[in-house]
Design an enzyme around this catalytic site. Sequence first.
Site, PDB file in Angstrom:
ATOM      1  N   ALA A 189      -4.315  -3.279   5.808  1.00  0.00           N
ATOM      2  CA  ALA A 189      -4.635  -4.181   4.697  1.00  0.00           C
ATOM      3  C   ALA A 189      -4.226  -3.540   3.385  1.00  0.00           C
ATOM      4  CB  ALA A 189      -6.118  -4.516   4.699  1.00  0.00           C
ATOM      5  N   ILE A 192       1.549  -4.175   1.293  1.00  0.00           N
ATOM      6  CA  ILE A 192       2.574  -4.882   2.066  1.00  0.00           C
ATOM      7  C   ILE A 192       1.932  -5.788   3.117  1.00  0.00           C
ATOM      8  CG2 ILE A 192       4.511  -4.528   3.683  1.00  0.00           C
ATOM      9  CD1 ILE A 192       5.284  -2.068   2.036  1.00  0.00           C
ATOM     10  N   HIS A 455      -2.316 -19.643 -28.575  1.00  0.00           N
ATOM     11  CA  HIS A 455      -3.225 -20.526 -27.854  1.00  0.00           C
ATOM     12  C   HIS A 455      -2.472 -21.775 -27.439  1.00  0.00           C
ATOM     13  CE1 HIS A 455      -6.861 -22.610 -26.698  1.00  0.00           C
ATOM     14  NE2 HIS A 455      -6.429 -23.654 -27.383  1.00  0.00           N
TER      15      HIS A 455
HETATM   16  P1  FAD Z   1      15.002   2.967  -1.553  1.00  0.00           P
HETATM   17  O1  FAD Z   1      14.876   1.659  -2.223  1.00  0.00           O
HETATM   18  O2  FAD Z   1      14.407   3.128  -0.196  1.00  0.00           O
HETATM   19  O3  FAD Z   1      16.551   3.321  -1.534  1.00  0.00           O
HETATM   20  C1  FAD Z   1      17.046   4.454  -0.922  1.00  0.00           C
HETATM   21  C2  FAD Z   1      18.482   4.199  -0.564  1.00  0.00           C
HETATM   22  O4  FAD Z   1      19.086   5.415  -0.162  1.00  0.00           O
HETATM   23  C3  FAD Z   1      18.648   3.230   0.602  1.00  0.00           C
HETATM   24  O5  FAD Z   1      19.531   2.214   0.239  1.00  0.00           O
HETATM   25  C4  FAD Z   1      19.200   4.104   1.724  1.00  0.00           C
HETATM   26  O6  FAD Z   1      20.096   3.405   2.581  1.00  0.00           O
HETATM   27  C5  FAD Z   1      19.930   5.169   0.938  1.00  0.00           C
HETATM   28  N1  FAD Z   1      20.093   6.420   1.665  1.00  0.00           N
HETATM   29  C6  FAD Z   1      19.129   7.156   2.271  1.00  0.00           C
HETATM   30  N2  FAD Z   1      19.653   8.284   2.783  1.00  0.00           N
HETATM   31  C7  FAD Z   1      20.966   8.268   2.503  1.00  0.00           C
HETATM   32  C8  FAD Z   1      22.034   9.151   2.768  1.00  0.00           C
HETATM   33  N3  FAD Z   1      21.843  10.287   3.415  1.00  0.00           N
HETATM   34  N4  FAD Z   1      23.267   8.791   2.353  1.00  0.00           N
HETATM   35  C9  FAD Z   1      23.472   7.622   1.687  1.00  0.00           C
HETATM   36  N5  FAD Z   1      22.503   6.761   1.399  1.00  0.00           N
HETATM   37  C10 FAD Z   1      21.257   7.070   1.790  1.00  0.00           C
HETATM   38  N6  FAD Z   1       7.737  -1.830  -4.982  1.00  0.00           N
HETATM   39  C11 FAD Z   1       7.418  -2.399  -6.155  1.00  0.00           C
HETATM   40  O7  FAD Z   1       7.428  -1.721  -7.182  1.00  0.00           O
HETATM   41  N7  FAD Z   1       7.106  -3.729  -6.242  1.00  0.00           N
HETATM   42  C12 FAD Z   1       7.068  -4.526  -5.144  1.00  0.00           C
HETATM   43  O8  FAD Z   1       6.786  -5.725  -5.245  1.00  0.00           O
HETATM   44  C13 FAD Z   1       7.385  -3.947  -3.887  1.00  0.00           C
HETATM   45  N8  FAD Z   1       7.382  -4.710  -2.780  1.00  0.00           N
HETATM   46  C14 FAD Z   1       7.741  -4.153  -1.589  1.00  0.00           C
HETATM   47  C15 FAD Z   1       7.728  -4.961  -0.470  1.00  0.00           C
HETATM   48  C16 FAD Z   1       8.087  -4.432   0.763  1.00  0.00           C
HETATM   49  C17 FAD Z   1       8.086  -5.326   1.984  1.00  0.00           C
HETATM   50  C18 FAD Z   1       8.508  -3.073   0.848  1.00  0.00           C
HETATM   51  C19 FAD Z   1       8.954  -2.495   2.169  1.00  0.00           C
HETATM   52  C20 FAD Z   1       8.528  -2.259  -0.270  1.00  0.00           C
HETATM   53  C21 FAD Z   1       8.125  -2.790  -1.500  1.00  0.00           C
HETATM   54  N9  FAD Z   1       8.100  -2.015  -2.659  1.00  0.00           N
HETATM   55  C22 FAD Z   1       7.728  -2.577  -3.849  1.00  0.00           C
HETATM   56  C23 FAD Z   1       8.457  -0.573  -2.647  1.00  0.00           C
HETATM   57  C24 FAD Z   1       9.875  -0.388  -3.155  1.00  0.00           C
HETATM   58  O9  FAD Z   1      10.755  -1.129  -2.363  1.00  0.00           O
HETATM   59  C25 FAD Z   1      10.224   1.092  -3.129  1.00  0.00           C
HETATM   60  O10 FAD Z   1       9.257   1.810  -3.862  1.00  0.00           O
HETATM   61  C26 FAD Z   1      11.586   1.340  -3.758  1.00  0.00           C
HETATM   62  O11 FAD Z   1      12.591   0.627  -3.086  1.00  0.00           O
HETATM   63  C27 FAD Z   1      11.915   2.833  -3.737  1.00  0.00           C
HETATM   64  O12 FAD Z   1      13.144   3.034  -4.350  1.00  0.00           O
HETATM   65  P2  FAD Z   1      14.061   4.288  -3.986  1.00  0.00           P
HETATM   66  O13 FAD Z   1      15.303   4.118  -4.780  1.00  0.00           O
HETATM   67  O14 FAD Z   1      13.294   5.526  -4.113  1.00  0.00           O
HETATM   68  O15 FAD Z   1      14.376   4.133  -2.436  1.00  0.00           O
HETATM   69  P1  AMP Z   2      -0.531   1.185   2.558  1.00  0.00           P
HETATM   70  O1  AMP Z   2      -0.416   2.673   2.777  1.00  0.00           O
HETATM   71  O2  AMP Z   2      -1.122   0.781   1.248  1.00  0.00           O
HETATM   72  O3  AMP Z   2       0.743   0.465   2.879  1.00  0.00           O
HETATM   73  O4  AMP Z   2      -1.589   0.667   3.636  1.00  0.00           O
HETATM   74  C1  AMP Z   2      -1.483   0.907   5.016  1.00  0.00           C
HETATM   75  C2  AMP Z   2      -2.870   0.699   5.641  1.00  0.00           C
HETATM   76  O5  AMP Z   2      -2.759   0.771   7.068  1.00  0.00           O
HETATM   77  C3  AMP Z   2      -3.883   1.763   5.235  1.00  0.00           C
HETATM   78  O6  AMP Z   2      -4.957   1.133   4.578  1.00  0.00           O
HETATM   79  C4  AMP Z   2      -4.322   2.405   6.572  1.00  0.00           C
HETATM   80  O7  AMP Z   2      -5.686   2.678   6.597  1.00  0.00           O
HETATM   81  C5  AMP Z   2      -3.975   1.306   7.589  1.00  0.00           C
HETATM   82  N1  AMP Z   2      -3.789   1.836   8.966  1.00  0.00           N
HETATM   83  C6  AMP Z   2      -3.057   2.913   9.330  1.00  0.00           C
HETATM   84  N2  AMP Z   2      -3.101   3.097  10.671  1.00  0.00           N
HETATM   85  C7  AMP Z   2      -3.889   2.103  11.189  1.00  0.00           C
HETATM   86  C8  AMP Z   2      -4.337   1.730  12.525  1.00  0.00           C
HETATM   87  N3  AMP Z   2      -3.997   2.423  13.619  1.00  0.00           N
HETATM   88  N4  AMP Z   2      -5.131   0.622  12.654  1.00  0.00           N
HETATM   89  C9  AMP Z   2      -5.484  -0.100  11.559  1.00  0.00           C
HETATM   90  N5  AMP Z   2      -5.109   0.214  10.300  1.00  0.00           N
HETATM   91  C10 AMP Z   2      -4.320   1.288  10.098  1.00  0.00           C
END
Ligand code: FAD
Ligand code: AMP
Length: 483
Positions: A189, A192, A455
């Site tokens: 919960a 994501i 407002h």
């Molecule tokens: P990433 O976005 O993970 O990018 C890393 C990149 O590096 C990737 O494209 C990967 O392919 C590349 N890479 C890795 N290793 C190599 C390598 N060796 N050579 C070449 N390329 C490589 N964050 C928010 O702030 N707001 C949101 O609403 C939000 N919603 C989310 C919803 C979901 C479902 C998920 C999964 C994540 C969400 N996040 C959100 C988190 C957010 O996506 C991440 O925090 C963010 O993308 C991190 O950015 P980054 O550049 O560090 O890494």
């Molecule tokens: P977040 O780190 O905010 O994405 O949340 C992930 C959530 O998954 C955390 O609140 C964890 O407590 C929960 N979680 C991790 N492992 C388990 C599990 N085996 N069963 C139920 N909840 C879990």
Amino acid sequence: MTKEYDVVVIGSGPAGYHAAIRCGQLGFSTACIEKWQNKDKKTVFGGTCLNVGCIPSKALLDTSHKFIEAQHDFETHGIKVSAVNIDVPAMIERKDQVVKQLTSGVAGLLSGNKVDTYSGTGKVTSPETVAVSDPEGETLELRAKHIIIAAGSVPIEIPPTPIDQNTIVDSTGALEFQEVPKRLGVIGAGVIGLELGSVWARLGADVVVLEAMEGFLPAVDRQIAKEAAKIFTKQGLQIKLGARVTGSKLSGGKAKKSVTVEYTDSDGEQKATFDKLIVAVGRKPYTEGLFDSSLGIELDERGFIKVDEQCATSIPSIYACGDVVRGPMLAHKGMEEGIMVAERLAGKKAQVNYELVPSVIYTHPEIAWVGKNEEELKAAGIDYNVGVFPFAASGRALAANDSEGMVKIIADAATDRILGCHIIGPSAADLMQQVVIAMEFSASAEDLGLTMFSHPTLSEAVHEAALASLGHAIHIGNRRRRA
Ligand code: FAD
Ligand code: AMP
């Protein structure tokens, strides 16, 4: 052949592409390496955020919210619609188009800022060199004065529920369902789990969220988390706290599989069967194959690359930023770090203010917060005033028929400096941002109180919460003092 650059960036997610573009703007010869390929085997830029994270999840949240509005809210406004149906493949296709537009946009921004892009996997082979293996297996060496690692993160998998990306999916698979599952289980919960659970619940799935911890949203202010639990339950999300998943079993034929999940709660061993199961138990830094341990880049106990406040690693020419380093895994945190690193390389004194990283859960209503919550201040022994303004008293929220939730502002009892803002309500993320700006300027609650707000706007709720903390909200709102 070896190519020479001032800066080589590994990864083009929010952290990497911000770092690369800013380096380009600052006049560095810059390369950015990306390994991500789309379904057509084309390299795509933008990382998790654009491809399978922030943007596609928000596209589905927006579609499913419109669906709910059409089903339940239009009538309140006197708008009659006869039948409202959801075409799931069309929804997914629209989401894919949004992703395509934005990922192509990043490619354009990189080239527009004279950043050379390389398709393939980057590996740091020395403090000045990166080997790039392209999808065809060819290898090229890039030599750089500075290397920025922005390799991001990947979903955590847990042994009880192995991902098959069909019946048991991670967050990426949950963005691809082609029909609404009748029974959907979500493990976790967290942000994501709640966002993706909401998408499918709004479209008609019977959603059960299993969360191992006893407390709901432990990082969120208790008053706001309590309100959120109430609202989500009313919306139909069944959130089971203290439910630790211990196993799972797939059953049924190829076409119609289901999964029975075993979990333990305070009543002992339990079982629940779902058509789809989303595993949303968090993310971990991605450092696989990035460098050999002999290079000397240190990892902490959770696998994050060790960096200082300015994102410098233990090797002077190598920096790391975004999800691959400590701190909240948020796109905007990575973006600011990427920019900071680029500016530091140019000799500027850039800093990231880690005290003011805003957090948002994009459910409806949204939940957004920044700074300290009441529990943290109590633990720190800091006296504070609290002002709370409910959206039920906001003219604009009532006009929109969207008046659940509240704005809560916490200010230091001695100095009146704003210490935190916690909102659950319509457009909470955008409203909270106003307070982030105020806090960056070290504003007091009185400063916000003395500011004129248009407002009728939802923003007036921020104004009234600030006034409430001072004890003189006009419309309603209550003040508490903890001294
Ligand atoms: P990433 O976005 O993970 O990018 C890393 C990149 O590096 C990737 O494209 C990967 O392919 C590349 N890479 C890795 N290793 C190599 C390598 N060796 N050579 C070449 N390329 C490589 N964050 C928010 O702030 N707001 C949101 O609403 C939000 N919603 C989310 C919803 C979901 C479902 C998920 C999964 C994540 C969400 N996040 C959100 C988190 C957010 O996506 C991440 O925090 C963010 O993308 C991190 O950015 P980054 O550049 O560090 O890494
Ligand atoms: P977040 O780190 O905010 O994405 O949340 C992930 C959530 O998954 C955390 O609140 C964890 O407590 C929960 N979680 C991790 N492992 C388990 C599990 N085996 N069963 C139920 N909840 C879990």
